[in-house]
Enzyme design. Sequence first.
Site, short mmCIF file in Angstrom:
data_model
loop_
_atom_site.label_atom_id
_atom_site.label_comp_id
_atom_site.label_asym_id
_atom_site.label_seq_id
_atom_site.Cartn_x
_atom_site.Cartn_y
_atom_site.Cartn_z
N LEU A 1 -18.53 -2.04 0.58
CA LEU A 1 -19.27 -0.91 0.00
C LEU A 1 -18.83 -0.66 -1.45
O LEU A 1 -19.13 0.39 -2.01
CB LEU A 1 -19.07 0.35 0.84
CG LEU A 1 -19.59 0.27 2.28
CD1 LEU A 1 -19.33 1.58 3.02
CD2 LEU A 1 -21.08 -0.07 2.31
N ARG A 44 -15.99 0.10 -2.84
CA ARG A 44 -15.17 1.30 -2.98
C ARG A 44 -16.01 2.58 -2.98
O ARG A 44 -15.72 3.55 -3.66
CB ARG A 44 -14.32 1.22 -4.26
CG ARG A 44 -13.35 0.05 -4.22
CD ARG A 44 -12.89 -0.41 -5.58
NE ARG A 44 -12.09 -1.62 -5.43
CZ ARG A 44 -12.60 -2.85 -5.29
NH1 ARG A 44 -13.90 -3.02 -5.30
NH2 ARG A 44 -11.81 -3.89 -5.14
N GLY A 45 -17.07 2.54 -2.18
CA GLY A 45 -17.94 3.71 -2.05
C GLY A 45 -19.12 3.72 -2.98
O GLY A 45 -20.05 4.52 -2.79
N SER A 100 -22.27 2.94 -1.12
CA SER A 100 -22.28 3.53 0.23
C SER A 100 -23.49 4.43 0.47
O SER A 100 -23.80 4.78 1.61
CB SER A 100 -21.01 4.35 0.45
OG SER A 100 -21.00 5.48 -0.42
N TYR A 158 0.86 -1.19 0.00
CA TYR A 158 0.00 0.00 0.00
C TYR A 158 0.89 1.23 0.00
O TYR A 158 1.53 1.56 1.01
CB TYR A 158 -0.91 0.03 1.22
CG TYR A 158 -2.06 -0.95 1.21
CD1 TYR A 158 -2.41 -1.65 0.06
CD2 TYR A 158 -2.82 -1.18 2.36
CE1 TYR A 158 -3.47 -2.54 0.06
CE2 TYR A 158 -3.89 -2.06 2.36
CZ TYR A 158 -4.20 -2.75 1.21
OH TYR A 158 -5.26 -3.64 1.21
#
Length: 333
Positions: free
Chosen positions: A206, A208-209, A212, A56
Amino acid sequence: MRTRTLGKNGPAVSAIGLGGMSMSGAYGDADRDESIATVHAALDAGVTLIDTADFYATGHNELLLAEALRDRPRESYRLSVKTGMVVGIGGLPAGQDGRPETIKNSVTYSLTRLGTDYIDIYRPARLDPAVPIEETVGAIKELVEAGYVRYVGLSEMNAETIRRAHAVYPITDLQIEYSLISRAVEAEVLPTLRELGIGMTAYGVLSRGLISGHWTADRSTRPGQGDHRAMSPRFAAGNVEHNLALVEALRKVAEAKGCTVAQLAIAWVAAQDPSIVPVIGARTRTRLAEALSAADLELTADDLAAIETAVPVGSARGDRYPSSFMKDLGVGN
């Protein structure tokens, strides 16, 4: 915070975990101070599972978490770390390296960056097609025996690979994408986990949104600012509008339940099995607080039926990753 046990041989962890990827630029710039404050808020709320990876932002996330966790008792949280992903120029994935010597070298760097003597759960991020999974897991087994790792995990692997890995050393959990619009695990992977007594840490709950309840079709994914969603087929024009229509149908169910769309989507994943722990990628305290409330949301049979009607299996448009990345996954959408 409620707790769940990862499989029959794994540790007890918080019912919701916190993933660090979004705090290191995966979806555009993140605020460092707010990211650290979010980690602190998660720990204060009882979150004990913190997930990261050595790739990351090429180690940035591990260093960030080390700073956030510095004054916290080591026994108060569990670190889940992925390894083996080769990162190319520009930060894009460039393959896998699951060789035993690489695994042992990588864990040394992770321990140093994280400022800890051991990692709770260590796992290859993907299957290296050039290295038998038995060799990769065998290397992590040696790290367990040496005291540097407590449990062995996997990530994004199919049922056959899971069985082969589990025969080498008991696998604690599989980390894999699972959400209302990513349900390929239900065919073979989830039944295999149940049979073998292996837990699941579900990421992308979610999407990646996207599901959401906060995403809009006109929102920019900022391709020039490191936002990986700019390459996601599900966010592409034509697909995103269709997918957001599913979210609006889900919103009606959430409103009837008295919760938010995000809370409903997270609770749905958790309701699929008591050994599944959703890992949420909140990078602000506001989104964290919303997500953590899902741990107390009880879904009835009627709720689950209404959710299925709103978002039927296979109803999303677009793959969960660009086509060039899909070949590295153990299962599809």
